[in-house]
Enzyme design. Structure first.
Site, PDB file in Angstrom:
ATOM      1  N   GLU A 172      56.518  23.086  13.876  1.00  0.00           N
ATOM      2  CA  GLU A 172      56.743  21.666  13.179  1.00  0.00           C
ATOM      3  C   GLU A 172      55.660  21.480  11.992  1.00  0.00           C
ATOM      4  OE1 GLU A 172      55.906  18.869  16.458  1.00  0.00           O
ATOM      5  OE2 GLU A 172      58.100  19.278  17.360  1.00  0.00           O
ATOM      6  N   GLU A 320      62.849  22.867  21.384  1.00  0.00           N
ATOM      7  CA  GLU A 320      62.136  22.102  22.337  1.00  0.00           C
ATOM      8  C   GLU A 320      63.107  21.144  22.765  1.00  0.00           C
ATOM      9  OE1 GLU A 320      58.153  21.023  21.262  1.00  0.00           O
ATOM     10  OE2 GLU A 320      57.735  22.960  20.307  1.00  0.00           O
TER      11      GLU A 320
HETATM   12  C1  GLA Z   1      55.887  19.004  19.909  1.00  0.00           C
HETATM   13  C2  GLA Z   1      55.299  20.349  19.737  1.00  0.00           C
HETATM   14  C3  GLA Z   1      54.883  20.942  21.217  1.00  0.00           C
HETATM   15  C4  GLA Z   1      54.650  19.771  22.021  1.00  0.00           C
HETATM   16  C5  GLA Z   1      55.680  18.821  22.264  1.00  0.00           C
HETATM   17  C6  GLA Z   1      55.329  17.756  23.158  1.00  0.00           C
HETATM   18  O1  GLA Z   1      57.453  18.971  19.825  1.00  0.00           O
HETATM   19  O2  GLA Z   1      55.785  21.501  19.095  1.00  0.00           O
HETATM   20  O3  GLA Z   1      53.990  21.847  21.098  1.00  0.00           O
HETATM   21  O4  GLA Z   1      53.349  19.296  21.694  1.00  0.00           O
HETATM   22  O5  GLA Z   1      55.751  18.198  20.899  1.00  0.00           O
HETATM   23  O6  GLA Z   1      56.398  16.817  23.221  1.00  0.00           O
END
Ligand code: GLA
Length: 690
Positions: A172, A320
């Site tokens: 991210e 994710e």
């Molecule tokens: C983000 C991060 C993950 C985790 C999630 C939790 O997407 O990439 O490492 O922290 O949030 O929702």
């Protein structure tokens, strides 16, 4: 299966290593279920149990490593990848593929302590600290070198591992550093782009407020200043994250098999950088899809899937997503029973080829103790586990049908970071959210046609029968040229309010809107108005309201489709929407933000005019239809997002992929129910009546 047995037999390890990659790929379903797994947080003796539970849940892929730097390089230059190697090999024994994340979003304490210049500087001048993540500076040459080195080590170790199928760079992106060195980099970047200060001063109109620069070192680092500077600052930020990414991409490509993809997990509409630019060198786009509080908004979330599909104009991954709940929203409610499954299939319908849950099991400590998981702190499945296992089973069942298919659309909605940045920098009406404007067009088009693309304003347009550009505020001449060619080639171009107001430097066009497109339109904007009260509009699309923004248009050859009623006096009786036929093509200019029901009427008009058809046909409200096409097949994914049963009559008999391919002409969807339907393809060739 064969492969699993092979991996399980230690003596055949060598044979496994030389097995053709094709046989490994053949084992994997076309649609993958995944989870983020952090083996470094658990004793190695626990790993087999986790993998066994994953296998039982039909999890096909794990993402590992993206926060494990302190275990992978416990001391400077001392690498320990053996444990990860063992975890990857153990995953293989369970038939589980692996995506390796590079750990550059979480540098170890020794690194930032010894080299404090690798830490980011916050905008207020404070140094980021160890103990959270993203504390490394993506613009620090030293930090980049450490990132390159660990990526290189990982690539050498895992670049040829048969069950490693891809890489995720960092995690991210979005962190930035406000230090002096970065500031100098910005000034150098501007020097390279503009060549001379004269050019920069001219394009930024720096005579205004005596901003004229006589030395590159005088230029401040945005944002919050001159619109020209602000836009360039965003572009610089994009370039610097791209460079940060590129260094790791290069290291991985140099030492890994071509079959391994490289991606990075984006965050939907997040606009800190231009995702099209970062996607260029990636093989695959992926994003992290979280609902947060409340429930899935299928239109909004579907639009984000389509955005992500547009980054590479091909299928993507949900890297994710939430297993029930998150830990960071105002209220971290769990999605309803069945909603996680509905959300997974909704993603597949929009072109995802994998859905991966964050995370498998929560760490016993750390900032995310409360986050949703598939296995509890006690190591046994949580209630959601069975629903996720069902998703995995269904992905396997539908793999043959979905293999080689992607969403296709006759209509594209154009999206541009430049334009979003330009509008967000000077909204003029605080509620004028460019993504909200895009959504006001997307929702009715998606619902009525059941398919639409969201692509870059620079994407090829020739295949589309209609192109909607809700907010191309920044319109360089070459973009205007391409849009003109599109209309001259027979397409219907629909422009929204604030179109073509700025040039490539975020300067006002020296012509009324839509600037270079005025001759094509046969009309122009006389004046724009930020609205504090709705204004009535009526005409060919019925009647309704202009909200937030209204432009007083003037027809100079174009037809007037909507006219303002009584409002601020200036708008009264003036055109709100113009449209002009150009050969076989057409251009329409919508000068106001229209209310939802008027937007629906407008969309019906556009669809009728274009002779466009929905992918499947009418369905009850709350039932989402998606279509994937390819390899001689059409697959429809129907998701009932409501809490009540729904009935759908199909236009033709189809095969129920999740129900032994039984042929049906109607579908009964239970609350939050899913149906996958197949037309064509190998499975139905022998059947009569198709
Ligand atoms: C983000 C991060 C993950 C985790 C999630 C939790 O997407 O990439 O490492 O922290 O949030 O929702």
């Amino acid at each position: 299966m064969q492969l699993k047995q092979c991996w399980q037999t230690a003596g055949l390890a060598l044979l496994c290593a030389i097995l053709p990659v094709a046989s490994l790929a053949a084992e994997r379903p076309a649609i993958l279920l995944g989870a983020a797994w952090y083996p470094e947080q658990w004793p190695e003796s626990r790993w087999p149990e986790d993998l066994k539970l994953m296998e039982a849940a039909h999890i096909h892929v794990v993402r590992v490593g993206e926060f494990a730097w302190s275990r992978l390089e416990p001391q400077e230059g001392q690498f320990d990848l053996d444990w990860l190697d063992r975890a990857v090999a153990l995953a293989a024994e369970h038939g589980i593929s692996v995506v390796i994340g590079t750990p550059s979003a979480a540098p170890p304490a020794w690194l930032t302590q010894k080299y404090p210049d690798t830490l980011r500087t916050e905008q207020d001048g404070r140094k980021a600290q160890h103990g959270n993540r993203q504390q490394g500076s993506p613009t620090s040459a030293r930090y980049r070198e450490f990132c390159r080195r660990i990526a290189d080590q990982m690539a050498r170790r895992f670049g040829h591992q048969p069950n490693v199928i891809g890489w995720q760079i960092d995690n991210e992106y979005g962190a930035f550093s406000w230090d002096d060195d970065t500031h100098r980099q910005f000034q150098d970047w501007l020097r390279q782009k503009y060549g001379t200060l004269d050019a920069l001063n001219r394009h930024w109109t720096t005579e205004y407020w005596s901003q004229t620069y006589t030395d590159w070192s005088q230029i401040p680092m945005g944002p919050g200043g001159n619109p020209g500077l602000d836009l360039e600052f965003k572009r610089f930020l994009t370039a610097s994250i791209r460079d940060f990414q590129h260094i790791q991409v290069q290291a991985i490509r140099a030492a890994s098999d071509k079959r391994q993809f490289i991606t990075s997990n984006f965050m939907g509409w997040y606009d800190a950088f231009d995702h099209y630019v970062l996607s260029e060198e990636l093989d695959l786009a992926s994003w992290d899809d979280y609902v947060g509080s409340g429930h899935l908004d299928a239109a909004r979330n579907g639009m984000t899937h389509d955005l992500t599909r547009g980054f590479k104009r091909k299928n993507f991954w949900v890297m994710e997503t939430q297993p029930g709940s998150v830990n960071w929203a105002p209220v971290n409610n769990v999605l309803d029973r069945g909603e996680v499954r509905a959300m997974a299939w909704h993603a597949i319908g929009h072109g995802a080829d994998a859905v991966s849950y964050w995370q498998w099991r929560s760490a016993l400590n750390g900032q995310e103790e409360y986050h949703g998981v598939l296995v509890g702190a006690d190591g046994t499945p949580v209630p959601l586990y069975d629903e996720v296992a069902q998703i995995g089973r269904e992905f396997e069942q539908s793999s043959e049908a979905l293999a080689g298919t992607s969403p296709v659309a006759d209509v594209a909605i154009l999206h541009s970071y430049d334009s979003r940045w330009a509008i967000n920098g000077q909204r003029h009406n605080q509620d004028f959210d460019p993504v909200g404007l895009l959504a006001s067009y997307y929702k009715p088009v998606r619902e009525m046609l059941q398919q639409v693309d969201v692509v870059s304003a620079d994407a090829p347009l020739a295949g589309y029968r209609m192109v909607i550009a809700p907010g191309l505020n920044v319109m360089p001449d070459d973009m205007a040229q391409r849009l003109t060619e599109y209309v001259n080639g027979g397409g219907h171009l629909v422009l929204g309010p604030r179109s073509a107001m700025k040039d490539a430097y975020n300067a006002l066009q020296p012509a009324r809107q839509p600037g270079p497109l005025v001759p094509l339109l046969g009309g122009r904007v006389e004046q724009f108005y930020a609205l504090n009260e709705d204004v009535p509009v009526s005409g060919a699309w019925g009647s309704g309201k202009a909200r937030l923004w209204a432009e007083q248009l003037k027809a100079q050859g174009a037809d007037t489709l909507l006219t303002y009623g009584e409002g601020n006096g200036w708008l009264d009786g003036q055109p709100a929407v113009l449209s002009r036929k150009v050969g076989k093509g057409r251009i329409t200019y919508v000068g106001a933000w229209l209310d939802n029901s008027l937007m629906r009427a407008a969309t019906e008009w556009m669809i009728r005019l274009g002779g466009l058809e929905p992918a499947l046909g009418p369905v009850p409200e709350g039932v989402e239809v998606s279509r994937r096409v390819g390899a001689g097949k059409e697959v429809f994914v129907l998701v009932n997002h409501t809490k009540t049963p729904q009935h759908v009559t199909l236009p033709r008999p189809m095969r129920r992929v999740l129900h032994d391919n039984a042929v049906t002409s109607t579908v009964d969807l239970p609350p939050r129910g899913v149906e996958v339907l197949l037309l064509g393809g190998r499975a139905i060739v022998p059947a009569a009546g198709f």
